[in-house]
Design a protein around this motif. Structure first.
Motif, mmCIF file in Angstrom:
data_model
loop_
_atom_site.group_PDB
_atom_site.id
_atom_site.type_symbol
_atom_site.label_atom_id
_atom_site.label_comp_id
_atom_site.label_asym_id
_atom_site.label_seq_id
_atom_site.Cartn_x
_atom_site.Cartn_y
_atom_site.Cartn_z
ATOM 1 N N ASP A 103 0.827 -1.208 0.000
ATOM 2 C CA ASP A 103 0.000 0.000 0.000
ATOM 3 C C ASP A 103 0.862 1.260 0.000
ATOM 4 O O ASP A 103 0.571 2.237 -0.699
ATOM 5 N N LEU A 104 1.944 1.245 0.797
ATOM 6 C CA LEU A 104 2.858 2.386 0.832
ATOM 7 C C LEU A 104 3.499 2.613 -0.537
ATOM 8 O O LEU A 104 3.648 3.754 -0.991
ATOM 9 N N ILE A 105 3.860 1.515 -1.169
ATOM 10 C CA ILE A 105 4.505 1.609 -2.480
ATOM 11 C C ILE A 105 3.533 2.167 -3.513
ATOM 12 O O ILE A 105 3.909 3.011 -4.340
ATOM 13 N N GLN A 106 2.285 1.697 -3.476
ATOM 14 C CA GLN A 106 1.284 2.199 -4.418
ATOM 15 C C GLN A 106 1.099 3.709 -4.239
ATOM 16 O O GLN A 106 1.005 4.461 -5.224
ATOM 17 N N ARG A 107 1.060 4.149 -2.996
ATOM 18 C CA ARG A 107 0.934 5.584 -2.714
ATOM 19 C C ARG A 107 2.142 6.337 -3.256
ATOM 20 O O ARG A 107 2.011 7.407 -3.835
ATOM 21 N N GLN A 108 3.312 5.759 -3.071
ATOM 22 C CA GLN A 108 4.542 6.405 -3.524
ATOM 23 C C GLN A 108 4.576 6.493 -5.050
ATOM 24 O O GLN A 108 4.898 7.531 -5.616
ATOM 25 N N GLU A 109 4.233 5.382 -5.714
ATOM 26 C CA GLU A 109 4.334 5.340 -7.167
ATOM 27 C C GLU A 109 3.337 6.278 -7.826
ATOM 28 O O GLU A 109 3.618 6.859 -8.881
ATOM 29 N N LEU A 151 4.382 14.109 -1.995
ATOM 30 C CA LEU A 151 5.314 13.216 -1.325
ATOM 31 C C LEU A 151 6.488 14.009 -0.782
ATOM 32 O O LEU A 151 6.876 15.034 -1.334
ATOM 33 N N ILE A 152 7.052 13.532 0.320
ATOM 34 C CA ILE A 152 8.280 14.099 0.846
ATOM 35 C C ILE A 152 9.316 12.990 0.958
ATOM 36 O O ILE A 152 9.002 11.802 0.792
ATOM 37 N N TRP A 153 10.539 13.370 1.232
ATOM 38 C CA TRP A 153 11.641 12.410 1.260
ATOM 39 C C TRP A 153 11.405 11.297 2.271
ATOM 40 O O TRP A 153 11.741 10.142 2.030
ATOM 41 N N GLU A 154 10.817 11.626 3.406
ATOM 42 C CA GLU A 154 10.577 10.621 4.446
ATOM 43 C C GLU A 154 9.660 9.508 3.940
ATOM 44 O O GLU A 154 9.800 8.344 4.335
ATOM 45 N N ASP A 155 8.709 9.843 3.060
ATOM 46 C CA ASP A 155 7.846 8.818 2.466
ATOM 47 C C ASP A 155 8.683 7.804 1.687
ATOM 48 O O ASP A 155 8.478 6.591 1.798
ATOM 49 N N ALA A 156 9.629 8.300 0.906
ATOM 50 C CA ALA A 156 10.477 7.418 0.105
ATOM 51 C C ALA A 156 11.385 6.586 0.989
ATOM 52 O O ALA A 156 11.604 5.397 0.733
ATOM 53 N N ARG A 157 11.919 7.198 2.054
ATOM 54 C CA ARG A 157 12.785 6.442 2.966
ATOM 55 C C ARG A 157 12.031 5.273 3.581
ATOM 56 O O ARG A 157 12.548 4.154 3.672
ATOM 57 N N ALA A 158 10.783 5.523 3.991
ATOM 58 C CA ALA A 158 9.986 4.460 4.597
ATOM 59 C C ALA A 158 9.726 3.332 3.603
ATOM 60 O O ALA A 158 9.819 2.144 3.958
ATOM 61 N N VAL A 159 9.424 3.678 2.357
ATOM 62 C CA VAL A 159 9.160 2.662 1.335
ATOM 63 C C VAL A 159 10.408 1.808 1.083
ATOM 64 O O VAL A 159 10.339 0.579 1.039
ATOM 65 N N VAL A 160 11.550 2.457 0.913
ATOM 66 C CA VAL A 160 12.785 1.712 0.646
ATOM 67 C C VAL A 160 13.134 0.822 1.835
ATOM 68 O O VAL A 160 13.480 -0.355 1.671
ATOM 69 N N PHE A 161 13.041 1.362 3.041
ATOM 70 C CA PHE A 161 13.407 0.614 4.239
ATOM 71 C C PHE A 161 12.463 -0.557 4.470
ATOM 72 O O PHE A 161 12.895 -1.682 4.759
ATOM 73 N N GLN A 162 11.158 -0.343 4.334
ATOM 74 C CA GLN A 162 10.191 -1.410 4.595
ATOM 75 C C GLN A 162 10.241 -2.493 3.521
ATOM 76 O O GLN A 162 9.992 -3.667 3.802
#
Length: 257
Positions: A218-224, A234-245
């Protein structure tokens, strides 16, 4: 020699620059503002909405050291009591240099998992998934444009698809869908084929991993899709969470299967 090698900074000054760059990237474009420093007898404090509270107290001399290297554009108010500054393009480039030089995220647990993914067997078994995730992580430390943040989501989605595809090819669960985009259903089919005979605790852990995978998806879909449904940039923290998770869920599933 890299030109950045000639920049001489103390570790605490490098950490301050990292805090400033990440705070800047975590601020939506329409709300960007200068950093200010409040100076008092009790110490110096950063004033900026995206600076974490536990990193707000600083030493103003470190700000001046960064400015002297051209990493910050420092200005003073007419009274001279409230210095303000922005991170310069050179400052953002130096941040990228620091991250590339470190090679690993600073958190110990993230470093451990990254080392696991870097190991020969993981790369051998999941070459495409590793390539996509690694590209997303590399992009994470570069400029935080909306386009790049969206690309990070796309790369992580493909990484999970390729990861699940390999698991299906190895475990060959019955009645599994051939649609690569149905990663949750494909993962559940793989896990269902493995839970027979396991304890209830172990089964609960497998089920928790499926739920975790779904949340990450779900996070990835939101990011994409650039958070279009929520109407928020989107902010950088959103991308960090997606990559980390994405890293966490691949790490945990590979370890138990």
């Amino acid at each position: 020699m890299n030109s950045f090698d000639q920049i001489l900074l103390e570790p605490v000054q490098k950490e301050l620059l990292v805090t400033l760059v990440e705070a800047a990237r975590n601020t939506p474009l329409d709300k960007r503002q200068k950093f200010f420093v409040a100076q008092s007898f009790n110490g110096d404090y950063l004033i900026h909405p995206s600076v974490p509270k536990d990193k707000a107290q600083i030493y103003f001399g470190d700000v001046k050291a960064l400015a002297n290297e051209g990493l910050l554009a420092l200005e003073y108010s007419s009274s001279g009591r409230t210095p303000g500054f922005d991170v310069t393009p050179l400052g953002f480039q130096y941040y990228e240099y620091l991250k590339e030089k470190s090679g690993e995220p600073v958190e110990r647990v993230e470093s451990t998992m990254r080392n696991y993914l870097d190991a020969h067997n993981f790369i051998k078994n999941y070459p495409e998934a590793y390539k996509k995730w690694s590209s997303a992580e590399e992009l994470l430390w570069k400029t935080g444009s909306q386009q790049q943040l969206t690309i990070i989501g796309h790369l992580c989605r493909e990484a999970l698809q390729d990861f699940a595809n390999y698991l299906v090819s190895v475990h060959n669960p019955p009645d599994v869908t051939g649609d690569k985009s149905k990663t949750i259903a494909r993962l559940k089919a793989v896990i269902d084929s493995k839970v027979k005979g396991l304890s209830d605790t172990k089964k609960a852990f497998f089920n928790a991993l499926i739920a975790h995978w779904g949340t990450v998806n779900d996070l990835i879909q939101r990011q994409e899709h650039n958070s279009q449904k929520e109407g928020q940039l989107l902010i950088w923290e959103d991308a960090r969470a997606v990559v980390f998770q994405t890293l966490i869920v691949m790490f945990e599933i590979d370890r138990i299967l």
